[in-house]
Write an enzyme that holds these catalytic residues in place. Structure first.
Site, short mmCIF file in Angstrom:
data_model
loop_
_atom_site.label_atom_id
_atom_site.label_comp_id
_atom_site.label_asym_id
_atom_site.label_seq_id
_atom_site.Cartn_x
_atom_site.Cartn_y
_atom_site.Cartn_z
N HIS A 37 89.60 87.93 30.93
CA HIS A 37 90.56 88.03 32.04
C HIS A 37 91.98 88.12 31.49
O HIS A 37 92.81 88.89 31.98
CB HIS A 37 90.50 86.80 32.95
CG HIS A 37 89.18 86.58 33.62
ND1 HIS A 37 88.37 85.50 33.33
CD2 HIS A 37 88.54 87.29 34.57
CE1 HIS A 37 87.29 85.56 34.08
NE2 HIS A 37 87.35 86.63 34.83
N GLY A 147 87.22 94.99 33.48
CA GLY A 147 86.70 94.97 32.10
C GLY A 147 85.50 95.89 31.94
O GLY A 147 84.70 96.05 32.86
N LYS A 149 82.98 95.23 30.24
CA LYS A 149 81.73 94.47 30.16
C LYS A 149 80.85 94.74 31.38
O LYS A 149 79.65 94.89 31.26
CB LYS A 149 82.03 92.96 30.08
CG LYS A 149 80.83 92.19 29.61
CD LYS A 149 80.81 90.79 30.12
CE LYS A 149 79.95 90.70 31.33
NZ LYS A 149 80.09 89.50 32.09
N ASP A 150 81.49 94.81 32.54
CA ASP A 150 80.74 95.12 33.76
C ASP A 150 80.78 96.64 33.95
O ASP A 150 81.44 97.15 34.86
CB ASP A 150 81.36 94.40 34.96
CG ASP A 150 81.32 92.90 34.76
OD1 ASP A 150 80.22 92.34 34.65
OD2 ASP A 150 82.41 92.28 34.68
N GLN A 153 79.80 98.16 37.33
CA GLN A 153 80.83 97.79 38.32
C GLN A 153 82.04 98.71 38.18
O GLN A 153 82.58 99.20 39.17
CB GLN A 153 81.23 96.33 38.12
CG GLN A 153 82.46 95.92 38.92
CD GLN A 153 82.75 94.44 38.88
OE1 GLN A 153 82.09 93.67 39.56
NE2 GLN A 153 83.74 94.03 38.12
N VAL A 176 85.99 91.81 25.69
CA VAL A 176 86.48 90.85 24.70
C VAL A 176 85.28 89.98 24.30
O VAL A 176 84.49 89.57 25.16
CB VAL A 176 87.61 89.98 25.29
CG1 VAL A 176 88.10 88.97 24.26
CG2 VAL A 176 88.76 90.87 25.74
N MET A 184 82.51 87.94 26.45
CA MET A 184 83.04 86.79 27.20
C MET A 184 82.66 86.89 28.67
O MET A 184 82.72 87.98 29.26
CB MET A 184 84.55 86.74 27.06
CG MET A 184 84.95 86.48 25.64
SD MET A 184 86.18 85.20 25.55
CE MET A 184 86.41 85.12 23.80
N SER A 185 82.27 85.77 29.22
CA SER A 185 81.87 85.71 30.63
C SER A 185 81.99 84.26 31.08
O SER A 185 81.74 83.34 30.30
CB SER A 185 80.41 86.17 30.75
OG SER A 185 79.87 85.71 31.97
N SER A 186 82.37 84.08 32.34
CA SER A 186 82.47 82.71 32.86
C SER A 186 81.10 82.03 32.78
O SER A 186 81.00 80.81 32.65
CB SER A 186 82.95 82.72 34.30
OG SER A 186 84.15 83.45 34.38
#
Ligand code: PAF
Length: 300
Positions: A37, A147, A149-150, A153, A176, A184-186
């Site tokens: 983020h 990002g 990563k998704d 999406q 990242v 990285m992910s929550s």
């Protein structure tokens, strides 16, 4: 930093910013902020005059058996981080205001949402696009940041912006990664011990795929099998999907040619993780360059 939790107040504020002819950068998030983020926020800070970040754990993008209730939240920490990063406005609306009892309008991007995560998380993207249309309408951004990563999406949102003629520039920034390559992910917070260690295998499986393409393998089935065998060597991993698709319609391809998306989704223990890489088959032959993968050879 202004903290706004009411939709009307945010709209009024957005109108004032627009009147001042300022460029508005927007980073939508579900909070529990991490370096992924923060990289988006840094870019927004550089590229726009006013930076708004939203924090809203969007209930309608979670399936019934998913982790909406236990999704990590830490508002105090997030607020502190956003202040330190020079964010101008934090918008965190309440569920009851975003989705009042009589809410009944949804936005759905067709076709692009049929496969990959759209198949295993039915209704997920409809939730994402619906909340984003609402947030875009409330915040009126010029630039919105997401990002890589998704990956799906990002494709879906790009299509929505185009199809609905929205005046928004979309920026997609590289994934990242942690030191071992884990994206990285929550949700990484759910992982401890061996599970956390095994989560790093997702990135390694994508490196393996990219290596195969580089050494001349073009058969998608064979590449998928290699990823599968590699991941299933860990008893903690259950594969959700491994897909090799084109980068226009996200359709499965049999032969890797030109720009190709390799996407993986797997449960590590009970935690579902996703990761992907876009491989340019032609470039891979020439100069060993993959966007966004952490590799032992580090040629990104
Ligand atoms: O990527 C996310 O965190 C969410 O899907 C988004 C874009 C904030 C919408 O809720």
């Amino acid at each position: 930093m202004k903290i706004i939790d009411k939709i009307d107040k945010m709209k009024t504020h957005a109108r004032i910013i627009k009147k001042g002819n300022k460029l508005l950068g927007f980073v939508p998030t579900m909070g529990y902020l991490h370096e992924g983020h923060l990289s988006l926020i840094r870019a927004a800070r550089k590229q726009s005059d006013v930076v708004t970040v939203s924090i809203f754990v969007n209930p309608i993008q979670f399936g019934q058996n998913e982790d909406y209730k236990k999704y990590p939240r830490d508002m105090q920490r997030d607020e502190e981080l956003l202040k330190n990063y020079g964010v101008d406005i934090l918008f965190y609306p309440e569920k009851k205001d975003m989705y009042p009892a009589d809410f009944s309008t949804y936005v759905n991007v067709e076709k692009l949402t049929d496969g990959l995560c759209g198949k295993s998380r039915v209704g997920h993207f409809r939730g994402v696009t619906t909340v984003l249309v609402k947030l875009f309408e409330i915040i009126k951004p010029d630039i919105a940041y997401f990002g890589q990563k998704d990956a799906q999406q990002a494709f879906v949102i790009k299509k929505m912006i185009k199809d609905l003629n929205m005046d928004i520039t979309m920026k997609i920034l590289p994934t990242v990664r942690e030191a071992d390559g884990l994206a990285m992910s929550s949700r990484n917070t759910y992982l401890t011990g061996t599970l956390r260690k095994d989560a790093g295998l997702l990135n390694r499986s994508l490196i393996l795929a990219a290596d195969l393409v580089r050494s001349g393998e073009k058969d998608a089935k064979k590449i998928i099998k290699s990823i599968k065998d590699f991941l299933l060597a860990s008893p903690n991993i259950k594969i959700d999907y491994i897909a090799i698709t084109d980068t226009k319609e996200l359709r499965d391809i049999a032969v890797v040619r030109g720009e190709t998306l390799v996407a993986v989704s797997a449960f590590v223990g009970k935690t579902r993780l996703i990761d992907n890489v876009i491989i340019n088959e032609k470039k891979a032959q020439e100069n060993w360059k993959y966007d966004g993968l952490l590799s032992g050879r580090q040629a990104v």
